[in-house]
Design an enzyme around this catalytic site. Structure first.
Site, mmCIF file in Angstrom:
data_model
loop_
_atom_site.group_PDB
_atom_site.id
_atom_site.type_symbol
_atom_site.label_atom_id
_atom_site.label_comp_id
_atom_site.label_asym_id
_atom_site.label_seq_id
_atom_site.Cartn_x
_atom_site.Cartn_y
_atom_site.Cartn_z
ATOM 1 N N ASP A 273 -3.865 -6.235 9.491
ATOM 2 C CA ASP A 273 -3.551 -6.180 8.060
ATOM 3 C C ASP A 273 -2.946 -7.497 7.566
ATOM 4 O OD1 ASP A 273 -4.224 -3.540 8.394
ATOM 5 O OD2 ASP A 273 -2.391 -2.718 7.527
ATOM 6 N N HIS B 154 -0.082 -6.766 -2.313
ATOM 7 C CA HIS B 154 0.619 -5.881 -1.371
ATOM 8 C C HIS B 154 1.615 -4.944 -2.056
ATOM 9 C CE1 HIS B 154 2.393 -4.707 2.557
ATOM 10 N NE2 HIS B 154 1.205 -5.051 3.002
ATOM 11 N N HIS C 215 -0.938 -7.120 12.706
ATOM 12 C CA HIS C 215 -1.016 -8.008 11.536
ATOM 13 C C HIS C 215 -1.506 -9.388 11.940
ATOM 14 C CE1 HIS C 215 1.659 -4.818 10.134
ATOM 15 N NE2 HIS C 215 1.277 -5.145 8.907
HETATM 16 ZN ZN LIG Z 1 0.229 -4.649 4.789
#
Ligand SMILES: [Zn+2]
Length: 234
Positions: free
Chosen positions: A31, A86, A176
């Site tokens: 992500d 986000h 991430h």
């Molecule tokens: Zn995120």
């Protein structure tokens, strides 16, 4: 896994939380990219292990780094939508979530030239009206069942160990390749001092030792079925 998840497969408001599969696949998801530092390091590690992953990207970043997006696609990975930015969606009215999700999907499909199937809400935060808006925009929400929690300020070894402890065939792992910040509409503090390539290598090594390989969600679904059940988080 297949039997345990089976009874959840048809829940009407289910979110994808795992893949019911007999294949030795763990679904790798990344992500908050694309990120000029993190993404190339993660890509190198995935290539070394012959793994594929699903990247839930932020459209604002995809716009700024179309080269990284093209690199992901060329390497056989999957691009999915994490949002225009986000911002936590549970504070946004559902019609606006619908508009944002439609716009994000359309722009991402333009940028990649490939269909986008999946959506992961920032922070996994989605309530029923937002879930419906995402579905109306033609995407399916996806969450996770394992994570290195790589936003923490702890050694990579600790992160890898935590992710591997919950990794089994069909598990979806959240990691991430970037860190959302002010350019992405949020202030979650400075990025953790993490070597994302080292963490990816540690996780992939640990999976390999268990006979497991990393696969994108679409790749894993070629030999499995989406296990969906309710996930609503404010
Ligand atoms: Zn995120």
């Amino acid at each position: 896994m297949a039997r345990a998840a089976g009874r959840y497969l048809t829940r009407p408001v289910g979110t994808i939380r795992a893949v019911a599969t007999d294949a030795p696949h763990v679904v790798l998801t990344y992500d908050d990219g694309p990120d000029p530092q993190g993404t190339p390091l993660v890509l190198q590690a995935l290539a070394k292990f012959g793994a594929t992953a699903t990247f839930f990207v932020l459209v604002g970043r995809a716009r700024r780094h179309p080269d990284l997006l093209a690199e992901l696609i060329a390497a056989g990975h999957e691009v999915a939508l994490h949002g225009l930015d986000h911002v936590r969606l549970t504070g946004v009215p559902a019609p606006e979530v619908l508009r944002r999700t439609q716009a994000g999907r359309a722009e991402l499909e333009d940028l990649t030239g490939t269909p986008v199937r999946w959506f992961r809400a920032p922070y996994g935060a989605l309530l029923l009206p937002h879930w419906r808006a995402v579905r109306r925009a033609g995407l399916m929400p996806v969450v996770w069942g394992a994570t290195p929690a790589d936003w923490r300020h702890v050694p990579e070894e600790t992160m890898a160990r935590d992710a591997l402890a919950a990794s089994r065939p069909g598990a979806i792992v959240l990691a991430h390749d970037g860190h959302a910040g002010p350019d992405d509409g949020v202030d979650d503090g400075p990025p953790p001092p993490i070597d994302r390539g080292l963490l990816a290598t540690m996780m992939l090594t640990g999976l390999d030792e268990q006979g497991l390989v990393g696969r994108s969600l679409s790749d894993a679904l070629c030999q499995g079925t989406a296990a969906r059940w309710a996930w609503f988080v404010r």
